[in-house]
Structure formats: structure tokens, C-alpha cells
Design an enzyme around this catalytic site. Sequence first.
Site, mmCIF file in Angstrom:
data_model
loop_
_atom_site.group_PDB
_atom_site.id
_atom_site.type_symbol
_atom_site.label_atom_id
_atom_site.label_comp_id
_atom_site.label_asym_id
_atom_site.label_seq_id
_atom_site.Cartn_x
_atom_site.Cartn_y
_atom_site.Cartn_z
ATOM 1 N N HIS A 55 29.667 -11.065 93.734
ATOM 2 C CA HIS A 55 30.111 -12.667 93.480
ATOM 3 C C HIS A 55 29.666 -12.471 95.438
ATOM 4 O O HIS A 55 30.191 -12.152 96.324
ATOM 5 C CB HIS A 55 31.466 -13.227 93.406
ATOM 6 C CG HIS A 55 32.009 -13.294 92.381
ATOM 7 N ND1 HIS A 55 32.537 -14.228 91.054
ATOM 8 C CD2 HIS A 55 32.305 -11.945 91.040
ATOM 9 C CE1 HIS A 55 33.193 -13.735 90.186
ATOM 10 N NE2 HIS A 55 33.378 -12.387 90.241
ATOM 11 N N SER A 206 39.513 -16.997 84.540
ATOM 12 C CA SER A 206 39.289 -17.851 85.751
ATOM 13 C C SER A 206 38.778 -19.454 84.582
ATOM 14 O O SER A 206 39.668 -19.187 83.591
ATOM 15 C CB SER A 206 37.748 -17.679 86.115
ATOM 16 O OG SER A 206 36.697 -16.970 85.295
ATOM 17 N N HIS A 241 35.158 -2.979 85.468
ATOM 18 C CA HIS A 241 33.947 -4.361 85.979
ATOM 19 C C HIS A 241 32.577 -3.804 86.211
ATOM 20 O O HIS A 241 31.448 -4.299 85.344
ATOM 21 C CB HIS A 241 34.785 -4.382 87.110
ATOM 22 C CG HIS A 241 33.988 -5.762 88.292
ATOM 23 N ND1 HIS A 241 34.661 -6.484 87.368
ATOM 24 C CD2 HIS A 241 33.260 -5.468 89.194
ATOM 25 C CE1 HIS A 241 33.632 -7.264 88.352
ATOM 26 N NE2 HIS A 241 32.700 -7.259 89.109
#
Length: 266
Positions: A55, A206, A241
Amino acid sequence: MKKTVEFINEKTNNFKPEIGIILGSGLGELADEYCDYALPYIEIPDFIKSTVQGHKGRLVFAEIENKQVLMMQGRNHFYEGHSMQEITYPVKVMKALGVKTLILTNAAGAVNENFKPADLMLITDHINNMCSNPLIGPNDETFGERFPDMTEVYKKSLIELAEKCAETLGIDVQKGVYWANSGPSYETPAEIKMIRLLGGDAVGMSTVPEAIIANYCGLDVLGISCITNAASSATSGKLSHEEVIEAANTAKIKFKSLILEIIKNI
Ligand code: HPA
């Protein structure tokens, strides 16, 4: 809010975005390709720094398909320790800047057994299992009402438009319910089984807080999940991840073309 909005207006020469996009894990490339002006979150008063790997953490302003678009390249998450109010603040800023349509994107694990990595899922509805809500606290009536209706958080006409765009491009899309957990741990096999039983098709950490705030303040919302993995189950092995980012990379070409087609047709 006034300070944040004035700062952005001053820096961007009063750029008036009509479409907002929040780009999820591994899906930020659109903002690298289309960037007329960028503002790192850390420079913006009251924004917070994004800490998640994959990100970037900046607001990107661009004209795409003759539309003024504001992208968040990277988002803040509840599991980073920020409050629900902090992570959804940018959505209110978008509203204050004039955004009418918000496209929320994320990386998510498959719960529905028909989904496979790199599938795109149009979010038809959500289940909030984050055990909190961004509207907790005093209500600012200038944004929305105390008890907002949530019957059509993800606007049907936008889902139909996205389906048409996908068809035009020859991209297969799934549709389903997004289940939000706080994270940051992934789900256990027993939790995935429970989510499936309770109606979730994809699971992530999210989007739901942002969708609640967007719906509350009258934005039209479209949600797209990029399925990055079979959510932890007895058969799928361990989840990392890196695997999530890798699958998002595989999907990003069709993801980008779908977003561009949607922007063109909004
Ligand atoms: N679970 C929760 N969040 C996620 C997943 C998952 O399997 N994949 C990507 N984000």
C-alpha cells in the site's frame, strides 16, 4: 475537515473529483498509470499514514476517460490500530470535495467454493463482523442521519453497469456478499465454514467501514473484490500476504480494464 479540504483544494488547484476510488492491496497500479497530481497522506492535515506492505499511501488526482477521478492508493485499516472514525475520514473528505460515486476495491479470500484466485467479485451486500461501526459517537447531521438505512449500500444500477462493462470486455465476474473481519489474522477453517453457513462469499479486512460511511453520506457505492486465495480451509494449505499480493498481480490487468470501462460509462 475544513482544514483538510482547504489544503487539498489549494494543492490541486480546486480539482473537482466526481468519482472516488479506493484501491486495495496489490491493486494500486491504476494510480501509477493515471496520475496528474499526487499528495502523500502524511502531508495532508489529519490523514494517517498507511503502513501495510503493498500500500503506497497517497491521494492521486487524474482525469480518466474525461472524468475527474480521485484515487486513494492504499487505505488505512482497523487492524493497524486506527479507529473506525480515522479509517473512514477520507470518505467524508471525498464527499466534501464533491465526489458522487465511490468505487471500493479490495483483496479478499474466497469463501464461496465456486470462486478461484484472480476472480473479480462485484459486492452485492456485506456483513459487518468487525465488531464496531464507524458511526459510533456523536452524529454530524451535515453528513447524514443518526440511523441510516442500509438496504442498498452497493447500488444495484452500478452493479448492473459493472456487469455490462465486464461483458463488453469479455471478463467473467462473480457476484456475492463480502464479509468483513477486523483481522489481521486470517480465518481458521472453522471460521470459514461459519462464514459460508451465514451467507458470506468472500472475506476481507476492509471496505465495510468505508461503505457504511459512503452510504450514510449519500455516495453511490460500487464494491469490487479481487479474490486472491481460497480462504483458509483444510484443503488449501497455508496462507500468506505474499500469496495475496501475487494473485492480485495476476488479476490486475483485467481489474484495471474493468475499472476504466466503468469510469467511462458512469
Ligand atoms: N481473509 C481475510 N482477508 C483477506 C484474505 C483472506 O483470506 N485474502 C485477502 N484478504
